[in-house]
Design an enzyme around this catalytic site. Structure first.
Site, short mmCIF file in Angstrom:
data_model
loop_
_atom_site.label_atom_id
_atom_site.label_comp_id
_atom_site.label_asym_id
_atom_site.label_seq_id
_atom_site.Cartn_x
_atom_site.Cartn_y
_atom_site.Cartn_z
N LEU A 137 31.11 38.77 4.10
CA LEU A 137 32.76 39.49 4.01
C LEU A 137 33.03 40.17 5.28
CD1 LEU A 137 32.21 42.84 1.60
CD2 LEU A 137 33.41 40.47 1.81
N ASP A 138 34.55 40.02 5.73
CA ASP A 138 34.71 39.63 7.46
C ASP A 138 34.18 40.99 8.40
OD1 ASP A 138 35.86 37.79 7.64
OD2 ASP A 138 37.82 38.10 6.95
N LYS A 139 34.12 41.61 9.21
CA LYS A 139 34.45 42.84 9.98
C LYS A 139 34.86 44.10 9.17
CE LYS A 139 34.10 45.47 13.80
NZ LYS A 139 34.80 45.93 15.72
#
Length: 304
Positions: A137-139
């Site tokens: 998952l993106d930051k």
């Protein structure tokens, strides 16, 4: 930066330079093409393209940046654990947490937390520097994700993701009222030619990317949507939504502008994950509730 000079022998005449350098350097072909594109392959000070074919008596100079080896240490970082057994770990990742270390960001990541929680055994699971990480998952995307604690679980989950048997759903607040209540976005994605930090629709060279969407609520200037991933390319939902002119609210890379919403990063959340347990073969479903910051964004959009 590392630089090597190669003298071409008779058996190499006619080879494409990207093929030749891939064999010589041990880099992947995409890595070689990246450095060639940045003008780091030369013949007599002339910059070469990836499709250049080697000629007799060529002397090729090639430079590339070597990968920085990152030492990863366990850190006592609290995790929101939804499920755990000896094979897998399912967590609700908080917004702002990076999944794995990278140059310049070697601390405070999910991987650091996993090393502390699971012990050194997880270091042998998956790829180097990303132990246990089956998908990312993106930051600044929050929500549910699964981690493998054994190589058997890792390999099985990776295969299931590749064959689209893992179900992943997200919710997002996007700009504008979408034209249909549901639909499919089928646009191939690849690295942006203008900005290497971004991804873009690449009709000729991109990889297949498919997002299914369903509008949960129409608002005056926004839509509250559910997105189901059929494929899982980097930044897929964010790029697809921006391309059809409904970018995710507050998206720092693909958004129209920084919105005055009480959230750090894009208004995107991984709300649902379903998969077959890699060992017990039990069908498992997990929901991650909408976090407070995203709920506040939705409430503000309803007021406008």
């Amino acid at each position: 930066m590392k630089t090597c000079v190669y003298n071409i022998n008779s058996s190499e005449i006619g080879l494409r330079i990207d093929q030749f350098l891939t064999a010589k350097t041990g880099l992947t072909r995409s890595e070689v093409q990246k450095w060639i594109k940045e003008g780091l392959a030369h013949k007599d000070s002339k910059v070469l393209k990836a499709n250049y074919r080697l000629e007799e008596q060529d002397v090729i100079s090639f430079s590339w940046k070597t990968k920085e080896k990152i030492e990863i240490y366990p850190e006592n970082i609290p995790l929101n654990i939804l499920f755990e057994d000896q094979d897998i770990l399912v967590i609700n990742k908080k917004r702002g947490m990076v999944v794995h270390p990278a140059p310049g960001n070697g601390k405070g990541t999910l991987v650091n937390a996993l090393l502390y929680h699971c012990g050194d055994g997880i270091k042998q699971v998956g790829s180097e520097g990303r132990p246990g990480i089956v998908h990312r998952l993106d930051k600044d995307t929050s929500g549910v994700m699964v981690v493998a604690k054994t190589s058997l679980a890792y390999n099985k989950l990776q295969k299931d993701i590749a064959t689209h048997t893992v179900q992943r759903k997200y919710v997002a607040l996007v700009h504008g009222q979408m034209a249909g209540e549901h639909g499919e976005i089928r646009l191939p994605l690849g690295r942006s030619n203008k900005d290497r930090m971004k991804w873009d629709v690449q009709p000729e060279t991109g990889k297949t990317a498919i997002t299914h969407f369903r509008v949960l609520e129409y608002l005056n200037h926004y839509s509250w949507v559910e997105c189901r991933l059929e494929t899982g390319r980097t930044h897929q939902i964010r790029v697809h939504m921006a391309h059809i002119r409904h970018p995710v609210v507050n998206d720092p890379l693909y958004g129209w502008k920084k919105d005055d919403f009480p959230i750090s990063g894009q208004a995107l959340h991984s709300c649902f994950l379903a998969f077959i347990h890699p060992v017990t073969e039990e069908h498992m479903c997990f929901n991650a509730p909408i976090p407070n910051d995203l709920q506040q964004c939705l409430a503000r959009a309803r007021k406008e």
